[in-house]
Each structure stands twice: as structure tokens, then as C-alpha cells.
Design an enzyme around this catalytic site. Structure first.
Site, PDB file in Angstrom:
ATOM      1  N   HIS A 100      -9.598   0.889   4.398  1.00 36.45           N
ATOM      2  CA  HIS A 100      -8.347   1.077   5.124  1.00 36.45           C
ATOM      3  C   HIS A 100      -8.599   2.010   6.309  1.00 36.45           C
ATOM      4  O   HIS A 100      -9.397   2.942   6.217  1.00 36.45           O
ATOM      5  CB  HIS A 100      -7.275   1.673   4.192  1.00 36.45           C
ATOM      6  CG  HIS A 100      -5.928   1.694   4.843  1.00 36.45           C
ATOM      7  ND1 HIS A 100      -5.557   2.686   5.718  1.00 36.45           N
ATOM      8  CD2 HIS A 100      -4.883   0.838   4.764  1.00 36.45           C
ATOM      9  CE1 HIS A 100      -4.327   2.439   6.140  1.00 36.45           C
ATOM     10  NE2 HIS A 100      -3.889   1.312   5.584  1.00 36.45           N
ATOM     11  N   ASN A 134       0.876  -1.178   0.000  1.00 38.20           N
ATOM     12  CA  ASN A 134       0.000   0.000   0.000  1.00 38.20           C
ATOM     13  C   ASN A 134       0.911   1.226   0.000  1.00 38.20           C
ATOM     14  O   ASN A 134       1.510   1.560   1.020  1.00 38.20           O
ATOM     15  CB  ASN A 134      -0.879  -0.043   1.261  1.00 38.20           C
ATOM     16  CG  ASN A 134      -1.689   1.222   1.437  1.00 38.20           C
ATOM     17  OD1 ASN A 134      -1.751   2.064   0.538  1.00 38.20           O
ATOM     18  ND2 ASN A 134      -2.310   1.358   2.595  1.00 38.20           N
ATOM     19  N   GLU A 185      -7.054   4.411   7.522  1.00 39.10           N
ATOM     20  CA  GLU A 185      -6.852   5.848   7.263  1.00 39.10           C
ATOM     21  C   GLU A 185      -8.066   6.439   6.553  1.00 39.10           C
ATOM     22  O   GLU A 185      -8.434   7.587   6.771  1.00 39.10           O
ATOM     23  CB  GLU A 185      -5.555   6.053   6.463  1.00 39.10           C
ATOM     24  CG  GLU A 185      -4.330   5.875   7.359  1.00 39.10           C
ATOM     25  CD  GLU A 185      -3.087   5.393   6.648  1.00 39.10           C
ATOM     26  OE1 GLU A 185      -2.996   5.495   5.419  1.00 39.10           O
ATOM     27  OE2 GLU A 185      -2.183   4.893   7.351  1.00 39.10           O
ATOM     28  N   GLU A 210      -5.426  -5.235  10.102  1.00 36.70           N
ATOM     29  CA  GLU A 210      -4.455  -4.167  10.330  1.00 36.70           C
ATOM     30  C   GLU A 210      -4.792  -3.421  11.617  1.00 36.70           C
ATOM     31  O   GLU A 210      -5.601  -2.480  11.597  1.00 36.70           O
ATOM     32  CB  GLU A 210      -4.479  -3.180   9.164  1.00 36.70           C
ATOM     33  CG  GLU A 210      -4.106  -3.800   7.840  1.00 36.70           C
ATOM     34  CD  GLU A 210      -3.483  -2.751   6.919  1.00 36.70           C
ATOM     35  OE1 GLU A 210      -2.344  -2.947   6.512  1.00 36.70           O
ATOM     36  OE2 GLU A 210      -4.137  -1.736   6.648  1.00 36.70           O
ATOM     37  N   SER A 243       3.345  -2.101  10.241  1.00 36.36           N
ATOM     38  CA  SER A 243       4.784  -2.075  10.548  1.00 36.36           C
ATOM     39  C   SER A 243       5.518  -3.379  10.197  1.00 36.36           C
ATOM     40  O   SER A 243       6.455  -3.779  10.897  1.00 36.36           O
ATOM     41  CB  SER A 243       5.024  -1.700  12.013  1.00 36.36           C
ATOM     42  OG  SER A 243       4.546  -0.387  12.265  1.00 36.36           O
ATOM     43  N   GLY A 295       2.151   2.274  10.633  1.00 34.26           N
ATOM     44  CA  GLY A 295       3.049   3.419  10.506  1.00 34.26           C
ATOM     45  C   GLY A 295       3.690   3.847  11.819  1.00 34.26           C
ATOM     46  O   GLY A 295       4.266   4.927  11.906  1.00 34.26           O
ATOM     47  N   LYS A 311       0.077   4.293  -0.275  1.00 36.38           N
ATOM     48  CA  LYS A 311      -0.548   5.499   0.312  1.00 36.38           C
ATOM     49  C   LYS A 311      -0.256   6.710  -0.576  1.00 36.38           C
ATOM     50  O   LYS A 311      -0.184   6.571  -1.790  1.00 36.38           O
ATOM     51  CB  LYS A 311      -0.069   5.692   1.750  1.00 36.38           C
ATOM     52  CG  LYS A 311      -0.195   4.409   2.567  1.00 36.38           C
ATOM     53  CD  LYS A 311      -0.005   4.586   4.034  1.00 36.38           C
ATOM     54  CE  LYS A 311      -0.172   3.243   4.721  1.00 36.38           C
ATOM     55  NZ  LYS A 311      -0.142   3.314   6.156  1.00 36.38           N
TER      56      LYS A 311
HETATM   57  P1  PGA Z   1       2.766   0.289   7.512  1.00 32.95           P
HETATM   58  O1  PGA Z   1       1.323   0.458   6.849  1.00 32.95           O
HETATM   59  O2  PGA Z   1       3.371  -0.985   6.977  1.00 32.95           O
HETATM   60  O3  PGA Z   1       3.538   1.517   7.075  1.00 32.95           O
HETATM   61  O4  PGA Z   1       2.562   0.230   8.993  1.00 32.95           O
HETATM   62  C1  PGA Z   1       0.472  -0.637   6.626  1.00 32.95           C
HETATM   63  C2  PGA Z   1      -0.817  -0.198   5.982  1.00 32.95           C
HETATM   64  O5  PGA Z   1      -1.335   0.865   6.322  1.00 32.95           O
HETATM   65  O6  PGA Z   1      -1.364  -0.893   5.104  1.00 32.95           O
END
Ligand code: PGA
Length: 253
Positions: free
Chosen positions: A94, A8, A96, A164, A209, A170, A10
Site C-alpha cells: 500500500h 481498507n 502508505e 491506487e 476516494s 484520502g 487503515k
Molecule cells: P480512500 O483510501 O478511499 O480513503 O481514498 C483508499 C486506500 O488507501 O486504499
């Protein structure tokens, strides 16, 4: 299908960087099964990615989509347009999108159906916040997000599921392999309840992460079928290393 590595991106990588990524990736892709990979670039980079990945077996698509097919919906993109570009998948729900853009469970369900109607595979994300985990609500939250997103779903359609935990996205704070496995078991059981036999074809990815250093231990968990990777998917070498660790873990268990 082997161990899945989905990236992803983003809000990162415009067309130029996306292009550079795939040139580098393809130069290093010997021996990799491309159908184990997926990438979700920013909408403006999708065209470039379509030129790189069309008909290569690599899964790719958007990070978000609107359920209407056309009309006065300024700023939105439809499943039909995504399909015309040759995309095969799309992220849905997601955290976010839920937290920053107010995406609701009802909207995730509408997006799932619109995608399935056009033969695009949704990749549904569910996960609890830190507060929800601390108050013992993890299982209730993730199963309800799953149930709500599957309202009206036809079990013959395919989708991928990603667990997730919001507190691990993140933040550098990864779920322990046991925490991931427990949540995946809960989701697996809920899938079976909802879709019976057909639930078996839905892989459950872990996201939050994931890095080359923690990939092996997480991938050893029997119900972790792959990863959804944010930050570490931006670098070809990390992305490949995570895949190699995941594949090695599955072979050794
Ligand atoms: P990250 O994000 O690996 O940077 O923690 C995962 C995601 O949001 O899909």
C-alpha cells in the site's frame, strides 16, 4: 465472482467498533454475495473479525505482514499466524506503507511469495504520485511496481491487484473514470505479458476516494473489476451503496 468491494480500514476501528460494524453489516446483508467483499482491519482487530467472518465466504486479512515465519522480529506478524486465524488475504505494498514506512519493491516481492506459500491471497497495491503523473511517468511507475512485486512469482498462484493513484488516496480527489480505465488497461497488458493466460484470473481494483457518488461511473469502465475503499468502507451504509452502484454499473454495461 461479481463486482469486488474491499475495505481498507487503515488505523481505524478497534475490536469493539469492528464487531459493531459486522453486526450492522450482517443485519443488512440480505441478497449480497459475501465472497464479493473483503475487509482489512487493523492487526489488533483481526481476532474479533475472525470470530465474525470465519467460514462465511467473506474475504479478510491484514494490512501488512512480515515474510519470516517466526523468530526475533519484535513487532512483526507472520503469514503463519495470519493463516491460523483463518484469514484469506493480505494487503501488500500500500502506498502508505511505501511512503511512511519505507517499504521497497523487493519487500513487496518477498511478502507476495511468503503469502502465496501459505495459500493466502495477496492484494498488491500500485500507484503513482502526483509528481510522477504530471511528469508523464504513470505507466512506467505502475508497471515497474507490478513487475518488481512479481519477481519469482508462480503464475498458478492467485492475487488481486489494486491501482491506487497516491494523489487520490484520502484526498477526495478521485481519478476520472478515463484515467482509471487507462491505468487498468496498462496493468492488464503487463499482467498478460508476465503471466500469460493465468493473468485473466487477477481482478484489478481501483482505489482512491471511492464514494457512493462516484462508484457507478468508475465501475462502468470495462477494466475496473472492483474497488479498494478506505474512508468510505468505515460506514456500513456507504460500503453497501458502493457495492450496489458497482454491481448496477456492471449489469448495465
Ligand atoms: P480512500 O483510501 O478511499 O480513503 O481514498 C483508499 C486506500 O488507501 O486504499
Amino acid at each position: 465472482m461479481g463486482f469486488i468491494c474491499a475495505g481498507n480500514w487503515k488505523l481505524n476501528k478497534g475490536p469493539k467498533e469492528a464487531n459493531e460494524f459486522f453486526e450492522d453489516f450482517q443485519a443488512k446483508a440480505q441478497g449480497l454475495l459475501l465472497s464479493d467483499f473483503a475487509i482489512y482491519p487493523s492487526a489488533f482487530s483481526l481476532y474479533t473479525v475472525s470470530q465474525e467472518l470465519r467460514e462465511k465466504g467473506f474475504n479478510w486479512g491484514a494490512q501488512n505482514i512480515y515474510w519470516e515465519s517466526s523468530g526475533a522480529f519484535t513487532g512483526e506478524n507472520s503469514v503463519e499466524i495470519l493463516k491460523e486465524m483463518g484469514a484469506t488475504q493480505c494487503l501488500v505494498g500500500h502506498s502508505e506503507r511505501r511512503a511512511l514506512f519505507g517499504e521497497t519493491n523487493e519487500q513487496t516481492a518477498q511478502k507476495m511469495l511468503a503469502l502465496a506459500n501459505q495459500g493466502i491471497t495477496p492484494v498488491l497495491c500500485v500507484g503513482e504520485t502526483l509528481q510522477e503523473r504530471k511528469s508523464g511517468q504513470t505507466n512506467a511507475v505502475i508497471t515497474s511496481q507490478l513487475r518488481e512485486a512479481l519477481k519469482g512469482w508462480n503464475a498458478n498462484n492467485s492475487f488481486w491487484l489494486a491501482y491506487e493513484p497516491v494523489w487520490a488516496i484520502g484526498t477526495g480527489e478521485v481519478a476520472t473514470p478515463q484515467q482509471a480505465e487507462e491505468a487498468h488497461q496498462v496493468l492488464r497488458a503487463e499482467l498478460e505479458k508476465l503471466l500469460a493466460e493465468k493473468s485473466k484470473k487477477t481482478p484489478i481494483l481501483y482505489g482512491g476516494s471511492v464514494k457512493p457518488e462516484n462508484a457507478f461511473e468508475l465501475a462502468k469502465m470495462p477494466n475496473v473489476d472492483g474497488f479498494l475503499i478506505g474512508g468510505a468502507s468505515l460506514k456500513v451504509d456507504f460500503f453497501r451503496q458502493i457495492y450496489q452502484q458497482g454491481t448496477k454499473a456492471k449489469q448495465s454495461s
